[in-house]
Design an enzyme around this catalytic site. Structure first.
Site, PDB file in Angstrom:
ATOM      1  N   ASP A  25       0.816  -1.213   0.000  1.00 26.79           N
ATOM      2  CA  ASP A  25       0.000   0.000   0.000  1.00 26.79           C
ATOM      3  C   ASP A  25       0.851   1.265   0.000  1.00 26.79           C
ATOM      4  OD1 ASP A  25      -2.001  -1.842   0.278  1.00 26.79           O
ATOM      5  OD2 ASP A  25      -2.915  -0.928   2.044  1.00 26.79           O
TER       6      ASP A  25
ATOM      7  N   HIS B 111       3.783  -2.309   3.120  1.00 23.09           N
ATOM      8  CA  HIS B 111       3.867  -0.979   2.527  1.00 23.09           C
ATOM      9  C   HIS B 111       5.211  -0.835   1.829  1.00 23.09           C
ATOM     10  CE1 HIS B 111       0.914  -0.622   5.799  1.00 23.09           C
ATOM     11  NE2 HIS B 111       0.355   0.330   5.083  1.00 23.09           N
TER      12      HIS B 111
END
Length: 391
Positions: free
Chosen positions: A178, A322
């Site tokens: 993400d 991430h």
């Protein structure tokens, strides 16, 4: 005007005439200005010009001095370089004119300094017919993510052929990343290529605007999936419906313009969702994808911790990471090695489900209990070379 005779302290007579008064006054002014600038520690040719009536020279060291012979009252000025004396000024008397007391610029009648002429900027030329508007106070530049002219299809990346993967028969895990693309996304893509692993990237629109499509192009060309993570990473549950639509559509538009790719997946920031977010996403043609394995890599930025948490998966798991943190990217090679040794195939979200997703949210692949038990018993690479690093 006749001069006046005065007796000084030493008994000698002084003859004061307008010309001599003017010269003495100017010398006193020069001394006063010199002391003023010595105390202030600065020099301003403009400020000094306002006092004497003439512009001054500024040396490279910032010391301001009068140019030799530049006194404006017609008095005698000594040049320090030559030691000579010169009587100058625009009103200096001509030889033999006998007008030593004529009016000149001095302490009582300063020479006026002409004001700087006002420069009028030329009017801008009118744009040619059909030319795009130029950004200005009335026509601001287009914001990132605004609707732009579509690129030609030949400039879009071509995804590789679909893989025949059935994640109800083999051990699959979906790695998701993400908040990118970021400065470490390119390195992550290099690692995934080396291990022939595929992943899903949920991108932020404002990060795409900064990346200039370089990472997005590689994601699609190398077989990864791209999903919508909104424009600004705001909690959608606290926004009105119109703003939720704006966050999603603006990101859809910039990705579509950059790589010609129509995203069908979305992940709400923080995993925060409700009925309104779900309904809006469905109407926008986006399926919500959450996760069931959280590495908490945003808080614990140590590669060993990230690897340990990400490796705690089961068949059908969706792992949250991430790609904006270097510690996460550093954890990926070891994670790929460990899960490859356990027989896992690294797939995208569409590959995990094997069919288009609608609605949601989904957290992992729903595998029947019997099939799950069988998959858990599998060990080692049961999927051929996929998932192994290239030699």
């Amino acid at each position: 005007m006749p001069g006046q005779d005065l007796v000084g302290g030493d008994g000698r007579g002084l003859s004061l005439t307008p010309a001599s008064l003017s010269g003495v006054g100017m010398r006193l002014r020069i001394v006063a200005v010199t002391l003023l600038f010595a105390v202030g520690g600065c020099a301003s040719p403009i400020g000094l010009a306002g006092i004497t009536g003439r512009p001054m020279d500024a040396t490279p060291t910032g010391i301001v001095h009068l140019a030799a012979g530049s006194d404006t009252d017609g008095s005698t000025v000594t040049d320090p370089a030559t030691g000579g004396s010169t009587t100058t000024g625009p009103a200096a008397p001509a030889p033999g004119s006998g007008t030593a007391g004529s009016t000149v610029a001095g302490p009582l009648m300063p020479e006026s300094v002409p004001a700087d002429p006002v420069r009028a900027d030329p009017a801008p030329a009118a744009p040619a017919a059909g030319a795009p508007p130029v950004a200005g106070p009335e026509t601001p530049a287009a914001k990132p993510g605004a609707v732009q002219q579509r690129r030609p299809e030949s400039d879009f990346p071509l995804p590789p052929p679909a893989r025949p993967v059935n994640c109800r028969q083999i051990k699959c895990v979906a790695l998701t990343f993400d908040d990118g693309p970021g400065p470490y996304t390119g390195l992550l893509l290099d690692i995934l290529v080396k291990y022939q692993a595929r992943a899903t990237f949920f991108v932020l629109g404002r990060m795409v605007a900064v990346d200039h499509r370089d990472s997005l192009y590689r994601m699609v060309a190398e077989g990864h999936e791209v999903g919508n993570h909104t424009w600004d990473h705001l909690d959608l549950t606290g926004l009105p419906e119109a703003e939720i639509i704006h966050q999603l559509r603006r990101t859809q538009e910039i990705v579509r313009h950059a790589i010609g790719f129509e995203m069908t997946l979305m992940r709400p920031p923080y995993g925060s969702t409700n009925t309104r977010v779900t309904d809006v996403s469905r109407r926008e043609g986006l399926a919500q994808v959450l996760w069931n394995v959280d590495t908490v890599d945003w808080r614990d930025r140590r590669a060993s911790i990230v690897t340990e948490r990400a490796a705690d998966v089961e068949p059908g798991s969706i792992v949250l990471m991430h790609d904006i943190y270097p510690s996460t990217v550093m954890a990926v090679p070891r994670l790929l090695n460990e899960l490859t040794a356990k027989g896992y195939t690294f797939v995208t979200i569409p590959e995990l489900y094997g069919e288009p997703l609608t609605g949601g949210p989904v957290r992992s692949l729903d595998i029947p209990r019997a099939a799950m038990a069988r998959l858990r018993a599998l060990d080692g690479p049961a999927h051929g070379p996929r998932g192994r690093p290239r030699p």
